[in-house]
Structure formats: C-alpha cells, structure tokens
Design a protein around this motif. Structure first.
Motif, PDB file in Angstrom:
ATOM      1  N   THR A 192      23.334  -8.632 -12.596  1.00 35.94           N
ATOM      2  CA  THR A 192      22.409  -8.523 -11.469  1.00 35.94           C
ATOM      3  C   THR A 192      20.998  -8.924 -11.881  1.00 35.94           C
ATOM      4  O   THR A 192      20.355  -9.756 -11.246  1.00 35.94           O
ATOM      5  N   ALA A 252      20.632 -12.693 -12.724  1.00 37.00           N
ATOM      6  CA  ALA A 252      20.475 -13.587 -11.568  1.00 37.00           C
ATOM      7  C   ALA A 252      19.047 -13.523 -11.048  1.00 37.00           C
ATOM      8  O   ALA A 252      18.421 -14.548 -10.773  1.00 37.00           O
ATOM      9  N   THR A 291      16.663 -15.180 -13.539  1.00 36.54           N
ATOM     10  CA  THR A 291      16.808 -16.632 -13.508  1.00 36.54           C
ATOM     11  C   THR A 291      16.060 -17.209 -12.318  1.00 36.54           C
ATOM     12  O   THR A 291      15.360 -18.221 -12.438  1.00 36.54           O
ATOM     13  N   ALA A 292      16.202 -16.552 -11.175  1.00 39.33           N
ATOM     14  CA  ALA A 292      15.537 -17.067  -9.978  1.00 39.33           C
ATOM     15  C   ALA A 292      14.031 -17.117 -10.179  1.00 39.33           C
ATOM     16  O   ALA A 292      13.369 -18.097  -9.842  1.00 39.33           O
ATOM     17  N   ASN A 308      27.875  -6.664  -6.453  1.00 39.36           N
ATOM     18  CA  ASN A 308      27.578  -8.094  -6.359  1.00 39.36           C
ATOM     19  C   ASN A 308      26.402  -8.388  -5.425  1.00 39.36           C
ATOM     20  O   ASN A 308      25.840  -9.471  -5.445  1.00 39.36           O
ATOM     21  N   GLU A 343      23.648  -6.501  -5.238  1.00 39.04           N
ATOM     22  CA  GLU A 343      22.383  -5.917  -5.691  1.00 39.04           C
ATOM     23  C   GLU A 343      21.289  -6.939  -6.001  1.00 39.04           C
ATOM     24  O   GLU A 343      20.137  -6.741  -5.656  1.00 39.04           O
ATOM     25  N   TYR A 344      21.701  -8.047  -6.616  1.00 37.79           N
ATOM     26  CA  TYR A 344      20.675  -8.979  -7.066  1.00 37.79           C
ATOM     27  C   TYR A 344      19.876  -9.573  -5.904  1.00 37.79           C
ATOM     28  O   TYR A 344      18.762 -10.038  -6.073  1.00 37.79           O
ATOM     29  N   LYS A 346      16.924  -7.329  -5.518  1.00 40.05           N
ATOM     30  CA  LYS A 346      16.407  -6.836  -6.783  1.00 40.05           C
ATOM     31  C   LYS A 346      14.909  -7.107  -6.969  1.00 40.05           C
ATOM     32  O   LYS A 346      14.176  -6.271  -7.465  1.00 40.05           O
ATOM     33  N   THR A 347      14.450  -8.281  -6.587  1.00 39.46           N
ATOM     34  CA  THR A 347      13.083  -8.641  -6.950  1.00 39.46           C
ATOM     35  C   THR A 347      12.091  -8.319  -5.846  1.00 39.46           C
ATOM     36  O   THR A 347      12.455  -8.010  -4.712  1.00 39.46           O
ATOM     37  N   SER A 348      10.841  -8.448  -6.222  1.00 42.60           N
ATOM     38  CA  SER A 348       9.787  -8.240  -5.228  1.00 42.60           C
ATOM     39  C   SER A 348       9.805  -9.383  -4.217  1.00 42.60           C
ATOM     40  O   SER A 348       9.163  -9.333  -3.182  1.00 42.60           O
ATOM     41  N   ASP A 349      10.564 -10.459  -4.534  1.00 37.82           N
ATOM     42  CA  ASP A 349      10.642 -11.587  -3.619  1.00 37.82           C
ATOM     43  C   ASP A 349      11.576 -11.327  -2.447  1.00 37.82           C
ATOM     44  O   ASP A 349      11.586 -12.092  -1.487  1.00 37.82           O
ATOM     45  N   TYR A 382      16.940 -19.012  -3.241  1.00 35.22           N
ATOM     46  CA  TYR A 382      16.909 -17.902  -4.200  1.00 35.22           C
ATOM     47  C   TYR A 382      18.280 -17.728  -4.841  1.00 35.22           C
ATOM     48  O   TYR A 382      18.410 -17.614  -6.059  1.00 35.22           O
ATOM     49  N   GLY A 389      19.160 -18.300  -8.715  1.00 34.82           N
ATOM     50  CA  GLY A 389      19.642 -17.156  -9.480  1.00 34.82           C
ATOM     51  C   GLY A 389      20.990 -17.405 -10.119  1.00 34.82           C
ATOM     52  O   GLY A 389      21.256 -16.954 -11.221  1.00 34.82           O
ATOM     53  N   LEU A 390      21.855 -18.144  -9.413  1.00 34.69           N
ATOM     54  CA  LEU A 390      23.223 -18.282  -9.900  1.00 34.69           C
ATOM     55  C   LEU A 390      23.493 -19.591 -10.614  1.00 34.69           C
ATOM     56  O   LEU A 390      24.600 -19.847 -11.044  1.00 34.69           O
ATOM     57  N   MET A 403      29.182 -13.049  -6.886  1.00 37.63           N
ATOM     58  CA  MET A 403      27.822 -12.920  -6.389  1.00 37.63           C
ATOM     59  C   MET A 403      27.499 -13.960  -5.324  1.00 37.63           C
ATOM     60  O   MET A 403      26.785 -13.683  -4.366  1.00 37.63           O
TER      61      MET A 403
END
Lengths: 500, 295, 318
Positions: free
Chosen positions: A442, A445, A448-449, C72, C74-75, C78-81, C272, C276-277, C285
């Motif tokens: 998690t 990913a 990486t983004a 799967n 969660e990501y 996850k970020t502030s984005d 995004y 990420g992937l 994911m």
C-alpha cells in the motif's frame, strides 16, 4: 428492482462456475509440468519469449531454424522464438503468465522479478542448474550468480554482460577538440561544470547538458548509493554499515539538486529536459546538445558513436556491482513450462555454445555477416544495420555475450576488458539483497505515485529544490516512506544474518 | 422570415468556418511537421512554414511498406466484417428494447446499461477469450473482444427507435400480417438509416483506430493491423520515456523514430478513414431524405 | 366449485402467458445474439471483481488466493493527494460534461440549419477530424505548440503579440484551461454527430406546423428540437455521469507529458493509480481502483436516473 437483483445474482453465480473452471484448468496445467523425455522421444519445442525494439526481423524464422537444428542435435529440442515489443512487453507477458500459456524460457527484468516470484509464476532453478547448468556455473563469479536469490532459491540467471556500472560524462568529440577541453582533467561534477560553462559561453544556442535518454533525469545518471531496488531507502556509498537511509533527506541529495538547479538557471541544461521526447542522439545531431551524464561500461564510446555523432566519455565514478546491475536482465523458466529440464539444458547452451550465441546475436554467417578473422565479423556487401534481415543486435540479452563475435573496427578485446571491469568492480555490501515489497504494498504504491510526480522535475533542475524538496519529502512521509524504509531495514538485517 | 433565414445561414456559416478552422489548423501542423526535416524541427522549432521540407519520415515508413500494406489489408477486413456484424446484432437487440409493449424492455435496458459501468478488467476477459474461445493469435481477436457490440450504441439505437419509429406504423404492419422479422427488416431498418449510418461510423472508427486488442491478443506480427504497427512504433518511445527501461535498452535508441516520423505515423493512420468518411455521409444524407419522406 | 373456478383461472393464466410468449418469441429471438455477446464479453469476466478483494497468488489460482478485505483499496486514500485527485477528477468531468453538451448540441443545431448540403457535409467531416487522432499524437501536437524551446507559441505566436515566453510545462495555472480546450476540441465533434442523428430523426411535420403558426426559428429550436432530443441528451449525460470518476488517461497523463510541476492541476484518479502501480503492477490493486470508480459511477447514475424519472419517466434510461 428486486427482480433485477435476482437475475443479476444468478448471473454472478454463473460467473463463479466459470471462474472455478478457470482455476482448475490452471492446476491441471501445472500437474503435467516437468520431467524430461529420454532419447528417441519426440523433440520438445521450447517457447522462448524475449523483448525486441522495432519490427520483427524478416529472417527470424531462418535463424530460428538454424538454432533448432543445433538444439535438436545436442539436446533433442527445437526452439520457437517469440519476440514481443518492449512497449507491449509487461502487458503481454503478464497476461501470458497469468493464463498459464506455455513459456519455457523468458527474459526477466530486475524490477518485476521479485513480484513474479512472489506471485508463484517462476520455477526455482537451483537443482536444475546443478543437473544441467554446469556451464552456466563456470561462467559466473558465484557472488554474481547468486545475486538473484530470493529466500535462498535462484529463479533467474543473469545474462553475462557488463554486470557492474560506473557513471561518466559523455561529450561530443568535435566540440571537445574545438575548445581543446582536457578530458583527463575531468574528475568531479565541479570539473564538469567548468566544461558546461565553456560551452555555454561559446555556443549559446547549444544546451551543454542534456538527459542521457528520453525520460531520464540528470541525478539518475550520477549515483553514489545502492538504490536497493527502487531508491526508497538506499545505502550511501554502497555500504553505510548496512544502515538504510532516506535518499531524499540526505544532505548530499539536496546539494546535488541545488547544483543541478543552479545549472538549469544558468542555462546549462536543456530547457525541456523533463518533458523532452527526443533521443540524446537526435539532440546531439541537431546541435542542440553537447553532453550528458551516463551509465557506462567498456565500449560505451564506440556504441554511442555509432549513432552519428562521435562521443568521448570520462568516468566520474568507479565501477560498482549491485543487485540491480546484475539482475537487470535475466532468464527464467516460468511455471507453465512443460519441460523445465530441457529448458535448462538449452539455457546452458546459451552460455556455452558459441554457434548458438552468435546465431542469436548476429544471425547466419554469409547472410547477415561475414567473418574477417576468427572472432571478428563485418556486414556482407550491400548489407547494413538498416536493411539486414536480422538486425536485433542484442548481444547483452542472449546468454553469454562474452562468446559473441565483435564487429570490424570495434575493439576486439572488448570481452576481456569487460571481464576485467566486472571482476574489478566494487561489490556493494548489499549485493544479493532483494527487497520484498509485499508487506508494504500500500505504502509502496502511494510513495511511487508521489515520487513519479516530483523526481523528474527536481532532478532535471526545472523545480527549485529550496521550495519543492521539503514539500516532496513531507508528501513522501505522509505516503508512508518511513514504513518502507523500516521494512527494508528489517529485511536487510535478516538477509545479512543468514548470509554471514 | 426570409431575412431571418438568411441571417441564420450566414451566422451558421461563419461559426462553422471558425470551428472548422480550429479543428483543421492543428491537423495542418501535424501534416506540415511530418514533412519537415528533423533538423529543422529540432533547431528552429515547429512551424507552418518550415525552413527545410523533407520526405524522409515517409521514406522511413516506406521501408516497412510490405508490412504496412498487409496491415492495411487486415485493418480493412476487420473494419468491414466487424462493422457489419456489429450493426446486425446491435440493431437486433435495440429494436425489441424500444418496443413499448415488450414486457422485459426495462430489464434489458438495465442489463445493457450495467455493462457500461462495471467490467471485470483485462485479466479475466483475457482468460475467457484465450482459454475458452482460443482466440490468441487469430484474426477473431481483432474483431470480437470488446468491440463487437457496445452497450452505449445499443442504448443510442433504442432511443432512436423509440422516438423516431411511430408505434402505429409497426402495429399496422403487424395487422397486415407481417411477422416481427419482416417488419423489422422492411419497415424499421429503412426508417432508421440516420442512426445506422451514425453507429456504423462509430464502429468503423472504433475498428479502424483499435490497437488494444492487437496489443493484448497478438504476438504474431503477421496479423498486426495498421494501428498495431503504428502503435508499436509509438509505444517503444513511451516505454523508453516511462523510465522503466533498463539503460541498456537505450543502446537500441537509434531505432527510435524521430519527431517527424511520429507525425507521419499519425497522418498515415488517419488519412484512409478520412477518405472513407464521405461514403458514410452519402448514406447519412440518404438517411436524412428517407427520414424526411417517412412522415 | 371455487376450486374448479380457480383451476380454470389458472389455465387461462397459463394460456395467456404462453400466448404472450408466442407473440414475443420473435422479438426475444432477436435479442439473443446481443445478449449472448454481452454475457461472454461483459458478464463472465465480472468474476474478476473478486480480484480486488484478494491477494492474488497464481500458484494457488485466483479463487484459492487469500481474501484480504479492503486492503487493496487502502493506497487510494493513503496520501494527502487523495483529496486533490478526487476534486480534480470530479471538477474536470463536470466541466467537460457541461461544456461538451452545450457545444455539441449547439453545433448540431447549427449544422442542421445549414442549407448548403455540400458545405454542411464538409463541416461535418472537419469537426470529426480531432476524434480520429490518438491522444499520444495529440500530446505531440500540444508539445509542438507549447514546448519551451521549439514550440509554436513561444517561438512564433507570443513574440508576434509582443509577449514574453511562458514555460508552459512548469506553470500549472494554465492547465485547467488547456485540458478543457483539448477535451472539447477532441470530443465535441463526435458528440455532435450523435445529436445531429437525433435531430435529423425528428419528424419534419412538427416544424411545418410550427412555421405555419409563425413560430420563429429560435422558438422552434427551444420548443421542438431541444425537447425532442432530450432523451438522447439525458442518456448521454447519464452515461457521462456514470464515468465521472474515470478520466481520459491520455489527456491527463500524456498531454501534460507527466511533468511533475503540473500535478496540482493535472493529477486525477487514473493518473495516480497508473503512477502508483507502474512498478508494482499488482492486479489486485488495479482492479480495486476500477471497482471503486465503477461503484461511485453506479450510485451516481442510479440517483440521477431516479431524478430524471421523477421529472419525465420517458426520458429515464430504465
């Protein structure tokens, strides 16, 4: 509405039946796997999957037939070459592996290799190498052959090529001569800066520094740490007492970015560096670029100069071998192979049989090349790289490149030099460590983004690091980079313990 | 009245000329760039009036002319076969859905609409088509998966049938003893030429421009369509610029097509369908006249 | 007595049903090829949705792999984005839906009014041109216009107007406009053809009657054309709403050339997920992202369809 849901769920049930059929199908495939045939049996056809650039060579079939003849004689097998374009490679091979299509040998690249192992798509090779791959064992320094081990098992055999890397500054030879630049005096980035300044002053329309490839950053081509896979948590100076640190928080990284940004502001770097879509060769040829920092190996200058503009390079760092410099290109046997023994026997030929290696590398003698002397070849009359019926020229891919002929005009001693380069290289303290990202998928990913967002713009000097580096770091933190680094440290410690 | 008409005409033409210009000018830049020498683009920038013209981009593509011609053949075949089959099954499904008296019409509409929102993703689709229908490396792989019928077109056609084919016309045909199939082919279809030409155009464009099926289901270059070949050249560049490529691969970078070649690729891919478009319009116009007569 | 009656009723009921079945048999037959195709092409692969909830390991098979619930997903959050990408996706798509609708219907009506057939045909083919070019090529065209060193804007147009060069690929404030313009440029022609087909399908009698009543063109457009193509407009809009959580990957990734400096205005859910992937390539994911987007779209469509049905049930999709 209720009714609708009813038949929708009926449909879903139907899907489930198909699904279970699917997976049982996969199982039966797997059961029939392995076990080689004895003499007198039907020859086994090996499906060999590898990536190529551009169109499929017109004479691929002829080359395939010749390789098959040799393989038939030696190990009672034939080959079927399945080239796939680089652009489609990930997509197609993933689907082929997922659906269990028969593949006996395929190229593996370092960045996706551990994931394929984790998903159970590859066969462990250790016993097979013992049984059928003695030739492979002889070729490699044991430390290099075992660099691809995951949990003590080998799933990939690297191609024998440049297994270490150093970084150099490559320049246009005509300009070096014109401004009498003393290349031997260039040792550090500051020396490079002086050269950039000279060029900028004398050739105002030329960008002194360009990216080393489409989409590459400047900082990418001057690396002083072991990236341990993908740079989220690195080992400075290839050692650091095996303590993993956050690259982006290192003062050295900030310093490098500041330097690059100051170059960018001074006009030393191509303005479009981060978004550029033209190859470095086109940029040099059109007088828009002068030089670039690059990953190099013996024979680099000759290789690059083939593209139209003569290039000279001066090394800025010493050669280092890391896990990724070795696992970058490997061969593996997918679980869908029906005869892993034959596959390994053939792989062994790719490291020991000069004829097979040169068929892969250069095609058919008399048709695609002529011999000048024992190990030196040239194009036949009227044939060149663009119209040859077999123009892959990917010696670094097909097994043991050291058995490959060299082209007339190139350094005939290149392979002994390469051998020297490999064996003299500094071995990273973490050579052989492969990070398993699964426990932190998690975060991986998300991180990486974020890094995809910032890195290129920062590392080509377009973004001001004073403003954006702190933002980058804080975004990485909120995406969970610390968790990745902690996990990496944990795995590295365990690895170090078991590899004492 | 006349004055109003004349004003509408001139406003219409002026607006359309501006809009056409906006659509055409970038395309012109594309064509001009494909005919500009690489040196000229790199050192002087893009321009409508290049310093140096050059056909080298087309010569580069011409080297692969045999491959390109075969690929054109395949593209034409899949476009014709695919569009015809697609029109048949789309209209056959859409027509009953449009009939207000058809008892399960709403369920069908939902059944179709659902496919537009949810999909299983590439992997399961690939498994179905390769393991159950054995389509890998066959020409069917270019025609059937994903493209043959699109729920969106079905709904579009259904809406057209509902609004433009008056139920009394169908009922009177039924009373005259015509079976459903006869009614459909001899009354509904002729009245629906505008929508058939429209969907036919969409399908033609979709088949002509499709490279995804080839990317997924083909490894045999003998079956590549023109878009697969053009796309292969483009994706090689994309792959390099994605940063995923090992730097070693950049040793092969001399094979990277230059900017003007990329532009030429776009031109080569788009020109034939531009030539084909007026033929569709002929039917389109025919459809209009028939549509006008029907009332 | 009552039993007999009931039995009789039942018989009639059954008869009615078989009669009905017989009557609609041909229509049902017609739908079969299409239904079969949708089942194979769309419904069977939907088992893949379970992948989003699994930690897929191919040696165990898809069904045999472990269930991991929502891990799967969660990501994505996850970020502030997470907020920025959701906001960008929705704002862009809302703007695209509205602008495309207005532009496409407007052009369709105009084209329908133009008497000169030759020119009308000519305009139609021209506005379809942008639709024929792939987004990758559009990104090259955009670069030809906007490149800092070789672009037409910086090299020719801005100097002509006496303006300073702009570093387009580092200044994010221009991109909402650039992306919207490119989107309209690329998709309005296609939508316009859809609406034009609908307008052409309108019975001419309506207009003749209106003309006799002395209604102006303007009035005819508002009172006849628009209401009669409303079902198509509703359908197209509902479809677009269903895809509001998706975005044209080519437009948001390839056209800005993945230039990091533009991210605050060009990052959307699809880009995004792609970024990420791109190294992980994890199908669990990626299908989680697909499921998330589909479900949001599905809920939005059901809601909008409900509203449309309340207003005018004829226009509703189902």
């Amino acid at each position: 509405m209720v009714q609708k849901m009813k038949w929708l769920s009926a449909l879903m049930a139907l899907c489930m039946i198909v699904l279970s059929a699917c997976s049982s199908n996969g199982d039966s495939n797997r059961e029939t796997a392995s076990h080689s045939g004895s003499e007198g049996e039907e020859p086994y056809e090996l499906n060999i999957v590898f990536p190529i650039f551009g169109g499929v060579p017109t004479d691929l079939q002829a080359v395939q037939d010749q390789i098959s003849n040799l393989a038939l004689e030696k190990i009672n097998a034939t080959v079927k070459l399945t080239p796939i374009n680089f652009g489609a490679w990930d997509q197609q091979t993933n689907l082929m592996l997922t659906s269990g299509e028969k593949i006996d040998l395929m190229m593996l690249s370092g960045n996706t290799y551990p994931l394929k192992v984790a998903k159970g798509q590859l066969t462990a090779l250790d016993n097979l190498i013992e049984e059928h791959g003695q030739g492979i064992k002889k070729v490699f320094d044991p430390a290099y052959l075992s660099a691809s081990q995951i949990d003590g098992s080998t799933y990939g055999v690297p191609s024998n090529r440049d297994l270490a890397t150093n970084y150099s500054f490559a320049m246009r030879k005509d300009m070096v001569d014109k401004y009498k630049i003393d290349v031997t005096s260039i040792k550090t980035l500051d020396d490079v800066e002086a050269v950039l300044k000279t060029i900028k002053e004398n050739e105002p329309t030329m960008a002194p520094l360009i990216p080393s490839a489409v989409g590459a950053s400047i900082a990418d081509s001057y690396i002083t740490y072991d990236s341990l896979g993908e740079s989220f948590g690195v080992l400075p100076n290839f050692d650091n007492g095996l303590k993993v640190v956050n690259l982006y928080e290192m003062p050295e990284y900030a310093e490098l970015l500041n330097k690059i940004h100051s170059w960018y502001k001074a006009g030393y770097i191509l303005k479009d560096a981060a978004t550029n879509k033209d190859s470095q060769f086109d940029l040099l040829k059109s007088n828009r670029g002068f030089g670039y920092l690059a990953k190099t190996k013996p024979g680099f200058d000759e290789q690059e100069s083939k593209n139209g503009v003569a290039v000279v390079s001066v090394p800025l760092t010493l050669p280092v071998a890391t896990t990724s410099s070795i696992t970058g290109i490997m061969w593996g046997i997918p679980g869908s192979s029906n005869n892993a023994d034959k596959a390994m026997q053939f792989l062994n030929l790719m490291y020991t049989d000069k004829e097979i290696v040169n068929l892969f590398d250069w095609g058919i003698e008399g048709k695609h090349y002529e011999k000048v002397s024992d190990n030196v070849i040239k194009f036949p009359q009227g044939v060149d790289g663009t119209n040859s019926g077999y123009n892959l020229f990917m010696g670094w891919l097909f097994g043991n490149q050291f058995l490959s002929y060299t082209f007339e005009g190139e350094n005939p001693d290149i392979w002994s030099q390469m051998d020297e380069f490999n064996s003299s290289a500094l071995k990273s303290k973490a050579l052989g460590f492969i990070f398993d990202v699964d426990p932190v998928k998690t975060e991986f990913a998300a991180v990486t983004a974020v890094s995809q967002e910032f890195r290129l713009a920062l590392e080509t000097g377009m973004m001001d690091p004073n403003k954006h580096l702190p933002e980058f770091i804080s975004k990485l933190k909120s995406a969970g980079i610390d968790k990745i680094i902690a996990e990496k440290q944990k795995q590295l410690d365990e690895w170090a313990k078991s590899n004492k | 009245m006349n004055a109003e008409n004349r004003m509408i005409q001139s406003v219409g033409h002026i607006t359309m000329i501006i809009i056409s210009g906006a659509c055409l000018i970038p395309f012109l830049l594309l064509v001009v760039s494909s005919l500009t020498s690489e040196q000229s683009i790199l050192s002087n920038g893009y321009s409508f009036f290049p310093q140096e013209w050059s056909f080298s981009a087309y010569e580069y593509l011409g080297k692969a002319s045999e491959e390109i011609l075969r690929a054109y053949g395949i593209t034409i075949f899949i476009t014709l076969a695919g569009t015809a089959t697609s029109l048949a099954i789309t209209s056959l499904l859409a027509y009953p859905m449009s009939r207000r008296d058809f008892p399960i019409k709403n369920q069908l509409a939902f059944f179709v609409f659902f496919t537009l929102l949810f999909n299983g993703g590439l992997v399961p689709t690939y498994l179905i088509y390769t393991q159950y229908f054995d389509m890998k490396n066959t020409i069917w792989a270019l025609i059937i998966p994903g493209l043959l019928m699109n729920g969106f077109n079905v709904l579009l056609m259904r809406t057209f049938f509902m609004t433009s084919i008056p139920l009394p016309v169908i009922e009177s045909a039924n009373i005259d003893g015509a079976g459903e199939f006869r009614t459909f082919f001899s009354i509904v279809i002729p009245l629906s030429m505008p929508i058939i030409a429209t969907i036919g155009l969409f399908q033609t464009i979709a088949y002509w421009n499709d490279w995804f099926n080839g990317l997924v289901y083909l490894t045999d270059p003998q079956l590549f369509s023109i878009q697969n070949i053009l796309n292969r050249i483009l994706t090689d560049i994309q792959f390099l610029s994605s940063g995923m490529a090992d730097s070693r691969a950049s040793g092969s970078a001399q094979q990277l097509p230059s900017t003007s070649v990329r532009m030429a690729i776009a031109v080569v891919g788009a020109i034939p369908i531009l030539i084909a478009y007026p033929f569709f319009q002929k039917y389109f116009i025919k459809g209009i006249t028939i549509g006008a007569v029907k009332g | 007595m009552t039993q007999v009656m009931r039995a009789q009723e039942k018989q009639i009921g059954v008869k009615k049903k078989t009669m009905k079945l017989k009557k609609y048999m041909p229509l049902i037959l017609m739908t079969l090829p299409g239904i079969l195709y949708l089942i194979i092409n769309n419904y069977l692969p939907m088992f893949g949705i379970v992948i989003a909830f699994k930690d897929v390991n191919f040696s165990k098979g898809i069904l045999g792999s472990e269930w991991i619930g929502f891990k799967n997903f969660e990501y994505l959050f996850k970020t502030s984005d997470a907020f920025i990408i959701t906001r960008n996706t929705i704002l862009y798509n809302t703007a695209f839906i509205m602008i495309n609708l207005i532009v496409a219907v407007g052009i369709a009506i105009l084209l329908n009014e133009i008497r000169n057939r030759f020119l009308s045909r000519f305009y139609q083919s021209i506005i379809l041109l942008p639709h024929l070019i792939s987004m990758v090529i559009v990104s090259y065209l955009a670069f030809a216009l906007l490149s800092a060193e070789t672009g037409l804007m910086n090299k020719t147009i801005l100097p002509m107007l006496g303006l300073n060069e702009i570093s387009w690929y580092t200044e994010s404030q221009y991109w909402p406009i650039i992306l919207t313009v490119i989107n309209v440029w690329k998709s309005a022609g296609f939508l316009c053809v859809v609406y034009l087909a609908a307008i052409i399908g309108i019975d001419q009698e309506y207009y003749e009657a209106a003309t006799l009543d002395g209604a102006s063109k303007w009035k005819q457009i508002w009172l006849i054309t628009i209401p009669l193509i409303m079902p198509v407009i509703t359908m197209m809009t509902l479809l677009a709403i269903g895809r509001i959580f998706y975005s044209d990957f080519g437009l948001f990734y390839q056209v800005p050339l993945n230039a990091g400096a533009l991210n605050s205005t060009t990052n959307v859910i699809d880009t995004y997920v792609y970024r990420g992937l791109m190294q992980l390539g994890d199908i669990g994911m990626s299908s989680a992202a697909g499921v998330y987007q589909s479900i949001v779209g599905f809920v939005l469509v059901l809601m909008s369809n409900y509203v449309v049905r309340k207003i005018n049930s004829d226009n509703a999709l189902f």
